[in-house]
Enzyme design. Structure first.
Site, short mmCIF file in Angstrom:
data_model
loop_
_atom_site.label_atom_id
_atom_site.label_comp_id
_atom_site.label_asym_id
_atom_site.label_seq_id
_atom_site.Cartn_x
_atom_site.Cartn_y
_atom_site.Cartn_z
N ARG A 61 0.87 -1.10 -0.01
CA ARG A 61 0.10 -0.07 -0.02
C ARG A 61 0.89 0.94 -0.21
O ARG A 61 0.53 2.28 -0.56
CB ARG A 61 -0.98 0.12 1.23
CG ARG A 61 -2.02 1.07 1.19
CD ARG A 61 -3.07 0.92 2.12
NE ARG A 61 -4.15 1.78 2.16
CZ ARG A 61 -4.07 2.45 3.25
NH1 ARG A 61 -3.42 2.63 4.35
NH2 ARG A 61 -5.22 3.61 3.22
N HIS A 65 0.32 4.24 -2.62
CA HIS A 65 0.12 5.78 -2.19
C HIS A 65 1.29 6.53 -2.71
O HIS A 65 1.10 7.96 -2.82
CB HIS A 65 -0.17 5.71 -0.93
CG HIS A 65 -1.62 5.33 -0.38
ND1 HIS A 65 -2.36 5.83 0.68
CD2 HIS A 65 -2.35 4.30 -0.84
CE1 HIS A 65 -3.38 5.20 0.91
NE2 HIS A 65 -3.46 4.25 0.22
N ASN A 93 -4.42 8.78 4.50
CA ASN A 93 -3.05 8.17 4.90
C ASN A 93 -2.99 8.27 6.68
O ASN A 93 -2.15 7.37 7.24
CB ASN A 93 -1.98 9.09 4.62
CG ASN A 93 -1.68 8.72 3.05
OD1 ASN A 93 -2.11 8.00 2.32
ND2 ASN A 93 -0.75 9.77 2.38
N HIS A 192 -6.27 -6.10 -2.73
CA HIS A 192 -6.95 -6.18 -1.43
C HIS A 192 -7.36 -7.38 -1.08
O HIS A 192 -8.12 -7.87 -0.02
CB HIS A 192 -8.33 -5.48 -1.78
CG HIS A 192 -8.22 -3.91 -1.51
ND1 HIS A 192 -9.38 -2.96 -1.66
CD2 HIS A 192 -6.96 -3.05 -1.33
CE1 HIS A 192 -8.80 -1.69 -1.53
NE2 HIS A 192 -7.65 -1.97 -1.49
#
Length: 321
Positions: A61, A65, A93, A192
């Protein structure tokens, strides 16, 4: 018509830019300057994931990001400082991103082995791959040579990272803005299959989307995520309750059974949407999902990359040199 033409030109420009940058990156970038770099990263990632399985999803992740804000330049790792605001306090975040200490450890080992050679942005890209592999997923050749940026962008972090409340059309637009196709989006969403989400991000689906949420899953979630806003916001639940710490295709199988935890997850299968066919295919073809996921990860890893003299290599991933 003019706006459509403008958007099309913008998307084509992104694709051409990504192709040009990809040509500057190479899989053997550190072979001469830091030959043990990949082994150091892999060893550290495996140790971190062995200690806490959830860390694999956290490192994956971080790379996502990073790339969606300012491009893959390590900006997500920068701490706030006097006169400087990073991205860590952005809504997607804050109290959510994890793994910074693991990156710090990797960077310290690399600095001992080859001072100021391996960028923090490249660490994130390799650690994401190694995390997926450590949890049973596919491997791929990571193209290297990214330089670290000197800026961060809090506003873009708040606006460009896809929210868990997005509908399918808005998900497609968010990824298209970064030069990624709808097919790329569906494949990358398969990340996911590992990791967890906070109650605050799935409360709306849990209590307002009962028609499209499996009743047994809803019952199991409610004790961890009360209906009252602010109650249990930071409690987490697995994005894939079937195989939480295995990188497989169960994420897509869950969607066919209305077991998507986030609203944005279930948007990939609605019984008539444009993403249904690809989601259904992945649910029965894990090898096909793995192939598309690795290709999409390479493509994502080239977004807005800074190379050569365009950036620098941070000594400390948390601050600029």
């Amino acid at each position: 018509m003019a706006s459509r033409q403008t958007f099309a030109c913008y998307t084509m420009a992104l694709l051409f830019a990504a192709a040009a940058v990809s040509a500057q990156l190479s899989t053997d970038f550190y072979d001469d300057t830091c030959p043990d770099a990949l082994d150091i990263i892999e060893s550290a990632v495996r140790a971190a994931v062995s200690k806490e399985s959830r860390m694999g999803a956290s490192l994956l992740r971080l790379h996502f990001h990073d790339c969606f804000v300012n491009g893959c330049d390590g900006s997500v790792l920068l701490d706030d400082a006097l006169g400087f605001t990073g991205e860590k306090t952005a809504q997607p975040n804050k109290n959510s991103l994890r793994g910074f200490d693991v990156v710090d450890d990797i960077k310290a080992q690399l600095e001992d082995a080859c001072n100021q050679t391996v960028s923090c942005a490249d660490i994130l890209a390799v650690a994401a791959r190694d995390s997926v592999v450590a949890l049973g997923g596919p491997t791929w050749d990571v193209e290297l040579g990214r330089r670290d940026g000197t800026t961060a962008n809090l506003d873009d972090a708040n606006n460009d990272l896809p929210a868990p409340t997005l509908d399918l059309g808005d998900l497609i637009k968010a990824f298209s803005k970064k030069g990624l196709s709808a097919s790329d989006m569906i494949a990358l969403s398969g990340g996911h299959t590992i990791g967890q989400a906070r109650c605050v991000n799935f409360r709306g689906r849990l209590y307002n989307e009962t028609a499209s949420l499996d009743a047994s899953l809803a019952s199991s979630l409610k004790p961890r995520c009360p209906g009252a806003a602010g109650s249990g916001d930071d409690n987490t639940s697995p994005l894939d309750p079937a195989t939480s710490y295995v990188f497989d295709n169960f994420y897509y199988r869950n969607l066919l059974r209305n077991k998507g935890l986030l609203h944005s997850d279930q948007q990939l299968f609605s019984g008539g949407g444009s993403a249904d066919a690809q989601t259904t295919a992945y649910a029965s073809d894990m090898a096909g999902f793995f192939d598309d996921f690795r290709d999409a990860m390479v493509k994502m890893g080239a977004i807005g990359v800074v190379t050569g003299s365009g950036g620098h290599v941070r000594v400390n991933c948390r601050k600029t040199n």
